[in-house]
Design an enzyme around this catalytic site. Sequence first.
Site, mmCIF file in Angstrom:
data_model
loop_
_atom_site.group_PDB
_atom_site.id
_atom_site.type_symbol
_atom_site.label_atom_id
_atom_site.label_comp_id
_atom_site.label_asym_id
_atom_site.label_seq_id
_atom_site.Cartn_x
_atom_site.Cartn_y
_atom_site.Cartn_z
ATOM 1 C CE LYS A 1 48.086 24.099 49.546
ATOM 2 N NZ LYS A 1 48.765 24.230 50.825
ATOM 3 C CE LYS B 1 48.588 25.585 62.593
ATOM 4 N NZ LYS B 1 49.621 26.474 62.092
ATOM 5 C CG ASP C 1 48.300 19.047 51.688
ATOM 6 O OD1 ASP C 1 49.318 18.481 52.130
ATOM 7 O OD2 ASP C 1 48.174 20.288 51.648
ATOM 8 C CD GLU D 1 47.553 26.629 53.205
ATOM 9 O OE1 GLU D 1 48.729 26.739 53.566
ATOM 10 O OE2 GLU D 1 47.109 25.637 52.594
ATOM 11 N NE ARG E 1 70.297 10.881 49.670
ATOM 12 C CZ ARG E 1 69.753 10.659 48.504
ATOM 13 N NH1 ARG E 1 69.540 9.432 48.113
ATOM 14 N NH2 ARG E 1 69.388 11.636 47.725
ATOM 15 C CG HIS F 1 51.744 21.635 61.525
ATOM 16 N ND1 HIS F 1 51.332 21.087 60.342
ATOM 17 C CD2 HIS F 1 51.508 22.964 61.416
ATOM 18 C CE1 HIS F 1 50.887 22.045 59.557
ATOM 19 N NE2 HIS F 1 50.974 23.203 60.184
ATOM 20 C CG HIS G 1 46.248 20.095 59.024
ATOM 21 N ND1 HIS G 1 47.121 19.368 59.804
ATOM 22 C CD2 HIS G 1 46.988 20.528 57.972
ATOM 23 C CE1 HIS G 1 48.327 19.384 59.246
ATOM 24 N NE2 HIS G 1 48.260 20.068 58.132
HETATM 25 C C1 BG6 Z 1 50.567 21.244 55.685
HETATM 26 C C2 BG6 Z 1 50.084 21.082 54.278
HETATM 27 O O1 BG6 Z 1 50.324 20.097 56.434
HETATM 28 O O2 BG6 Z 1 49.916 22.349 56.290
HETATM 29 C C3 BG6 Z 1 50.318 22.345 53.501
HETATM 30 O O3 BG6 Z 1 50.777 20.010 53.666
HETATM 31 C C4 BG6 Z 1 49.717 23.530 54.193
HETATM 32 O O4 BG6 Z 1 49.790 22.231 52.177
HETATM 33 C C5 BG6 Z 1 50.149 23.584 55.650
HETATM 34 O O5 BG6 Z 1 50.142 24.701 53.527
HETATM 35 C C6 BG6 Z 1 49.406 24.642 56.418
HETATM 36 O O6 BG6 Z 1 49.978 24.790 57.689
HETATM 37 P P1 BG6 Z 1 49.935 26.176 58.454
HETATM 38 O O7 BG6 Z 1 50.536 25.882 59.774
HETATM 39 O O8 BG6 Z 1 50.701 27.140 57.631
HETATM 40 O O9 BG6 Z 1 48.493 26.541 58.528
#
Ligand code: BG6
Length: 485
Positions: free
Chosen positions: A331, A189, A242, A223, A54, A185, A247
């Site tokens: 977290k 993995k 989230d 995490e 942008r 994502h 996931h």
């Molecule tokens: C993301 C979340 O999709 O995945 C984050 O929004 C999280 O809050 C992250 O920290 C964790 O991904 P990874 O690959 O670090 O386990």
Amino acid sequence: MNQLLPETAITEDSDFIIFGGSGDLSVRKIFPALFWRFIHSQITENFRLISCVRSIISKDEFVLKFRPYCEEAFSSGVATEDSWQKFIKLIEILELDIVSNVGGDKLYEELKSSLSETRPCVFYLAVAPKLFGASCNLLKKNNLVLPQSRVVVEKPFGHDKESALALNQEILNVFDESQIYRIDHYLGKETVQNLMALRFANVIFETQWNNRYIDHVQITAAETVGVGQRVSYYNSYGALRDMVQNHLLQLLCLVAMEPPSHFDAAQVRNEKLRVLQALRPIKQGDVQTGQYEDYIDELKQDSNTETFVAMKVSIDNWRWAGVPFYIRTGKKMGVRASEIVITFKHRPHDIFSKNNEPDSEEFPNRLVIRVQPQEGLRLHLTSKKPGPGGMRLFPSELNLSFDEAFDERLPDAYERLLMDIARGNQTLFMRSDEVLAAWEYIDSVIDLVGQTKPEIYSANTMGPEDKILKKEGRYWLNPALDEDI
Ligand code: BG6
């Protein structure tokens, strides 16, 4: 589509156009992943990588922004200054304002020469979801939506089922479902894909993979980091939206799904959808939320947003009836680890105990799938302690560490996913009905949790004290620290 591509399979020459090109995702993940694929020759010098920004930024400034995230490639000796120079030659910067459609015509001009061909054109919307609709409209207005165009969107895909439906509609007004790549994502993995190999490329587990032999399943994604800079986004999402909606439910689907008859996008996604549709609505007492102690200080206002959630999930089908899936994520926990633990039932009869006394030393078989870090598989067995003194049993372990077994770097999830998009392979992407089914389930969990205050937990712990497994005579199996593996 042949899934068994050689390691160095060259991907068809493509154009990658990244909206939000200088944003965090683009700089930390997308461009470094493209660089890794370039040095592995999967991206050729005929690719075009257009970073749409942008506020204009010079190319030199831009490449300096993402270079730090490519350092591993240099320090490991895989990349050289020469490969870097060749890679950055593929990059163009283009000024684009999605809302006011300034720059759309320039993008068309850039791409015009290749649009007549079948060359894949990937539009990666690394922007806020509220801009998905406007981005798609901009592409349509500028005649950039062709059969070979693909659009990539990231989570969060909506805030609940209703908003996900609306978002879907905005994209489907322009693109066909077969052109939409919804990224989770976790599916990129290595160990997550290995879970499918473990289940469907081996026969020894499949016969045991049901309620006759499995006692319960635990899935943990812990995490150590807090919400950091993302606090305002996170506060309106929380751990359920989230992490669990995407996931964790995806991991659960891969553990629980029936074997598809082919490893292709339609079949794999049909089977995952069936699992999501078989989830039993959660009941009071089967979900527990927590919030780490300094969250409110970081947010600077009161909040009931959960940074930890633990749940018991039941799957109503023949294979899994009676087998609880306990899932949790949080977290600021004591360890960074994502792990799936399959605990098998006790042996039906113990030939080692005397006079039919119950055996006090019974160690269940467990299969631990370590998603990250220290990726690998561990199978907990019971063995005889060496030496005289009768049959003394002790727990032992078969350990397959992917690091040691493969002696090569495990690529980042984005590398695999980006190449799949260029190849038109949707297997590891979420289909719209999967996303909606996952929201339907999570919406009902959120309704149940309502405005109850999450329990405060101290940082560096495994979250609040368990209230779910204890009732059932079980306990959480905490992931081992790296050094213990
Ligand atoms: C993301 C979340 O999709 O995945 C984050 O929004 C999280 O809050 C992250 O920290 C964790 O991904 P990874 O690959 O670090 O386990």
